[in-house]
Design an enzyme around this catalytic site. Structure first.
Site, PDB file in Angstrom:
ATOM      1  N   HIS A  17       0.985  -1.019  -0.308  1.00  0.00           N
ATOM      2  CA  HIS A  17      -0.315  -0.123   0.056  1.00  0.00           C
ATOM      3  C   HIS A  17       1.377   0.834  -0.170  1.00  0.00           C
ATOM      4  O   HIS A  17       0.583   2.138  -0.495  1.00  0.00           O
ATOM      5  CB  HIS A  17      -0.538   0.098   1.393  1.00  0.00           C
ATOM      6  CG  HIS A  17      -2.537  -0.991   1.168  1.00  0.00           C
ATOM      7  ND1 HIS A  17      -2.083  -1.924   2.361  1.00  0.00           N
ATOM      8  CD2 HIS A  17      -2.716  -1.119   0.395  1.00  0.00           C
ATOM      9  CE1 HIS A  17      -3.170  -2.604   2.357  1.00  0.00           C
ATOM     10  NE2 HIS A  17      -3.546  -2.463   1.208  1.00  0.00           N
ATOM     11  N   LYS A  41     -15.988  -8.039   4.195  1.00  0.00           N
ATOM     12  CA  LYS A  41     -15.213  -8.392   4.273  1.00  0.00           C
ATOM     13  C   LYS A  41     -15.366  -8.125   6.676  1.00  0.00           C
ATOM     14  O   LYS A  41     -15.631  -7.347   6.612  1.00  0.00           O
ATOM     15  CB  LYS A  41     -12.963  -7.914   3.758  1.00  0.00           C
ATOM     16  CG  LYS A  41     -13.121  -8.231   2.611  1.00  0.00           C
ATOM     17  CD  LYS A  41     -11.994  -7.239   2.795  1.00  0.00           C
ATOM     18  CE  LYS A  41     -11.645  -7.188   1.277  1.00  0.00           C
ATOM     19  NZ  LYS A  41      -9.511  -6.691   0.852  1.00  0.00           N
ATOM     20  N   ARG A  90      -2.557  -5.967  -8.336  1.00  0.00           N
ATOM     21  CA  ARG A  90      -1.364  -6.854  -8.694  1.00  0.00           C
ATOM     22  C   ARG A  90      -1.636  -8.317  -9.376  1.00  0.00           C
ATOM     23  O   ARG A  90      -0.740  -8.837  -9.453  1.00  0.00           O
ATOM     24  CB  ARG A  90      -1.137  -7.726  -6.981  1.00  0.00           C
ATOM     25  CG  ARG A  90      -0.684  -6.434  -6.106  1.00  0.00           C
ATOM     26  CD  ARG A  90      -1.522  -7.510  -4.865  1.00  0.00           C
ATOM     27  NE  ARG A  90      -2.701  -8.028  -4.491  1.00  0.00           N
ATOM     28  CZ  ARG A  90      -3.329  -7.991  -3.605  1.00  0.00           C
ATOM     29  NH1 ARG A  90      -2.739  -8.075  -2.096  1.00  0.00           N
ATOM     30  NH2 ARG A  90      -4.692  -8.027  -3.206  1.00  0.00           N
ATOM     31  N   SER A 128      -2.840  -8.193   2.984  1.00  0.00           N
ATOM     32  CA  SER A 128      -3.514  -7.329   4.329  1.00  0.00           C
ATOM     33  C   SER A 128      -3.850  -8.659   4.516  1.00  0.00           C
ATOM     34  O   SER A 128      -3.285  -9.207   6.080  1.00  0.00           O
ATOM     35  CB  SER A 128      -4.383  -7.125   4.194  1.00  0.00           C
ATOM     36  OG  SER A 128      -3.842  -5.099   4.156  1.00  0.00           O
TER      37      SER A 128
HETATM   38  O1  PNS Z   1      -8.781  -3.028   0.482  1.00  0.00           O
HETATM   39  P1  PNS Z   1     -10.295  -3.109  -0.389  1.00  0.00           P
HETATM   40  O2  PNS Z   1     -10.787  -4.457   0.548  1.00  0.00           O
HETATM   41  O3  PNS Z   1     -10.073  -3.873  -1.257  1.00  0.00           O
HETATM   42  O4  PNS Z   1     -10.820  -2.246  -0.729  1.00  0.00           O
HETATM   43  C1  PNS Z   1     -12.421  -2.310  -0.881  1.00  0.00           C
HETATM   44  C2  PNS Z   1     -12.831  -0.811  -0.868  1.00  0.00           C
HETATM   45  C3  PNS Z   1     -13.353  -0.581   1.058  1.00  0.00           C
HETATM   46  C4  PNS Z   1     -12.310   0.549  -1.600  1.00  0.00           C
HETATM   47  C5  PNS Z   1     -14.391  -1.030  -1.427  1.00  0.00           C
HETATM   48  O5  PNS Z   1     -14.948  -2.033  -0.833  1.00  0.00           O
HETATM   49  C6  PNS Z   1     -15.447   0.855  -1.124  1.00  0.00           C
HETATM   50  O6  PNS Z   1     -15.663   1.443  -1.644  1.00  0.00           O
HETATM   51  N1  PNS Z   1     -16.403   0.670   0.086  1.00  0.00           N
HETATM   52  C7  PNS Z   1     -16.733   2.035   0.574  1.00  0.00           C
HETATM   53  C8  PNS Z   1     -18.540   1.163   0.204  1.00  0.00           C
HETATM   54  C9  PNS Z   1     -18.260   1.621  -1.263  1.00  0.00           C
HETATM   55  O7  PNS Z   1     -18.771   2.771  -2.340  1.00  0.00           O
HETATM   56  N2  PNS Z   1     -19.309   0.748  -2.451  1.00  0.00           N
HETATM   57  C10 PNS Z   1     -19.492   0.229  -3.269  1.00  0.00           C
HETATM   58  C11 PNS Z   1     -18.287   0.680  -4.154  1.00  0.00           C
HETATM   59  S1  PNS Z   1     -18.130  -1.317  -4.501  1.00  0.00           S
END
Ligand code: PNS
Length: 156
Positions: A17, A41, A90, A128
């Protein structure tokens, strides 16, 4: 001014990150890194701790601000005046996931574009999920996490 948001669960923040955040900070005038909720998650670390680790890890990057947001990413980006979302990829699985999310975010906020940065070779296998395994089995975290975030994790 070109403003970008680098969102993620950051559960916890990794050296992979950090490489992406520094590269984003080189490209954009201001980058908001944001610890968010991924409804798919169950996190190991509470949101406040994920944010604290992210804040400590990015404290030395002048144009980066670490925040916490529990709502929609598109709403957060709009509130910060950001037109770009930055995500790291990745492999093909990451790419497919990010393509779907980019389309959802663009539908929610039509001025919002997603920029995908390829992970550097040395971070291709760092996740992670893998770091959480190292935490669980009390293995050294220095090869995987920024030192400032390890300090926060250990409660120092
Ligand atoms: O590190 P991650 O778990 O791949 O990140 C995913 C994240 C947190 C960026 C995604 O789940 C997110 O955008 N969550 C906020 C809620 C949202 O906006 N959801 C709609 C977009 S998919």
């Amino acid at each position: 001014m070109n403003i970008a948001v680098f969102p993620g669960s950051f559960d916890p923040v990794t050296l992979g990150h950090m490489d992406l955040i520094r590269r984003a900070a080189d490209i954009f005038d201001r980058v908001y890194v944001c610890a968010m909720v991924n409804s798919g998650k169950q996190p190991m670390f509470p949101a406040e701790q994920r944010h604290a680790m992210l804040r400590a890890a990015t404290a030395d990057i002048p144009n980066v601000t670490a925040e916490l947001w529990t709502g929609l990413l598109a709403d957060y980006a709009k509130e910060r005046g950001a037109r770009y979302l930055i995500k790291g990829v990745r492999n093909g699985t990451d790419f497919d996931t990010e393509l779907g999310m980019a389309q959802i975010n663009r539908a929610l906020e039509p001025t919002l574009d997603t920029v995908l940065l390829p992970a550097r070779t040395e971070f291709l296998h760092l996740s992670s999920t893998m770091v959480r395994e190292m935490v669980k089995y009390a293995r050294p975290l220095e090869p995987y996490m920024p030192a400032a975030a390890i300090e926060i994790m250990k409660g120092r």
